[in-house]
Write a protein that holds these residues in place. Structure first.
Motif, PDB file in Angstrom:
ATOM      1  N   UNK A  23       0.857  -1.191   0.000  1.00 17.37           N
ATOM      2  CA  UNK A  23       0.000   0.000   0.000  1.00 17.37           C
ATOM      3  C   UNK A  23       0.886   1.232   0.000  1.00 17.37           C
ATOM      4  N   UNK A  24       0.268   2.357  -0.272  1.00 16.38           N
ATOM      5  CA  UNK A  24       0.914   3.644  -0.086  1.00 16.38           C
ATOM      6  C   UNK A  24       0.228   4.299   1.100  1.00 16.38           C
ATOM      7  N   UNK A  25       0.992   4.454   2.181  1.00 10.22           N
ATOM      8  CA  UNK A  25       0.442   4.960   3.428  1.00 10.22           C
ATOM      9  C   UNK A  25       1.236   6.161   3.904  1.00 10.22           C
ATOM     10  N   UNK A  26       0.571   7.031   4.644  1.00  9.41           N
ATOM     11  CA  UNK A  26       1.295   8.076   5.353  1.00  9.41           C
ATOM     12  C   UNK A  26       1.992   7.414   6.543  1.00  9.41           C
ATOM     13  N   UNK A  27       2.922   8.115   7.146  1.00 12.66           N
ATOM     14  CA  UNK A  27       3.584   7.584   8.333  1.00 12.66           C
ATOM     15  C   UNK A  27       2.554   7.287   9.417  1.00 12.66           C
ATOM     16  N   UNK A  28       1.630   8.224   9.640  1.00 15.35           N
ATOM     17  CA  UNK A  28       0.631   8.060  10.693  1.00 15.35           C
ATOM     18  C   UNK A  28      -0.300   6.886  10.408  1.00 15.35           C
ATOM     19  N   UNK A  29      -0.678   6.690   9.162  1.00 10.72           N
ATOM     20  CA  UNK A  29      -1.525   5.541   8.819  1.00 10.72           C
ATOM     21  C   UNK A  29      -0.817   4.231   9.176  1.00 10.72           C
ATOM     22  N   UNK A  30       0.478   4.146   8.868  1.00 12.35           N
ATOM     23  CA  UNK A  30       1.244   2.935   9.189  1.00 12.35           C
ATOM     24  C   UNK A  30       1.335   2.740  10.702  1.00 12.35           C
ATOM     25  N   UNK A  31       1.538   3.819  11.441  1.00  8.15           N
ATOM     26  CA  UNK A  31       1.591   3.730  12.907  1.00  8.15           C
ATOM     27  C   UNK A  31       0.263   3.188  13.439  1.00  8.15           C
ATOM     28  N   UNK A  32      -0.840   3.708  12.935  1.00  7.64           N
ATOM     29  CA  UNK A  32      -2.158   3.272  13.401  1.00  7.64           C
ATOM     30  C   UNK A  32      -2.413   1.805  13.057  1.00  7.64           C
ATOM     31  N   UNK A  33      -2.068   1.394  11.844  1.00  5.16           N
ATOM     32  CA  UNK A  33      -2.263  -0.002  11.457  1.00  5.16           C
ATOM     33  C   UNK A  33      -1.375  -0.928  12.287  1.00  5.16           C
ATOM     34  N   UNK A  34      -0.129  -0.520  12.533  1.00 11.11           N
ATOM     35  CA  UNK A  34       0.759  -1.344  13.348  1.00 11.11           C
ATOM     36  C   UNK A  34       0.270  -1.411  14.794  1.00 11.11           C
ATOM     37  N   UNK A  35      -0.300  -0.335  15.288  1.00 13.12           N
ATOM     38  CA  UNK A  35      -0.857  -0.347  16.644  1.00 13.12           C
ATOM     39  C   UNK A  35      -1.994  -1.365  16.743  1.00 13.12           C
ATOM     40  N   UNK A  36      -2.830  -1.416  15.713  1.00 15.26           N
ATOM     41  CA  UNK A  36      -3.935  -2.385  15.695  1.00 15.26           C
ATOM     42  C   UNK A  36      -3.415  -3.819  15.642  1.00 15.26           C
ATOM     43  N   UNK A  37      -2.208  -4.001  15.095  1.00 13.81           N
ATOM     44  CA  UNK A  37      -1.602  -5.326  15.014  1.00 13.81           C
ATOM     45  C   UNK A  37      -0.838  -5.700  16.281  1.00 13.81           C
ATOM     46  N   UNK A  38      -0.766  -4.773  17.225  1.00 15.05           N
ATOM     47  CA  UNK A  38      -0.116  -5.063  18.494  1.00 15.05           C
ATOM     48  C   UNK A  38       1.299  -4.542  18.639  1.00 15.05           C
ATOM     49  N   UNK A  39       1.732  -3.651  17.765  1.00  9.32           N
ATOM     50  CA  UNK A  39       3.079  -3.069  17.866  1.00  9.32           C
ATOM     51  C   UNK A  39       3.050  -1.814  18.703  1.00  9.32           C
TER      52      UNK A  39
END
Length: 80
Positions: A64-80
């Motif tokens: 995907x093409x994500x902003x930095x914040x989008x990646x942070x949010x998705x990784x947070x949902x994955x448990x990072x």
């Protein structure tokens, strides 16, 4: 405010949590241009991501093409 996007790769690894998004350092100011780069170079991008992560990589699930914040949010949902 300028919005920048990064090539982002969802990888499955042997680590816990198993899934996570990694991002390239090259920024794109347009999501469509970023996506075009993925379409044109997805094999090389996948190989570079595998080389970077090493033997812990089990698979690459998605690009995907994500902003930095989008990646942070998705990784947070994955448990990072």
């Amino acid at each position: 405010m300028l919005k920048v996007f990064f090539i982002s790769v969802l990888m499955v690894t042997t680590k816990t949590p198993a899934e996570g998004w990694i991002q390239w350092s090259q920024a794109y100011t347009d999501r469509e241009v970023c996506m075009s780069s993925i379409v044109d170079n997805h094999e090389a991008i996948e190989q570079a991501a595998r080389n970077y992560m090493g033997e812990v990589v089990e698979s690459v699930k998605e690009f995907r093409c994500l902003t930095y914040q989008e990646a942070v949010e998705l990784n947070s949902k994955l448990g990072h």
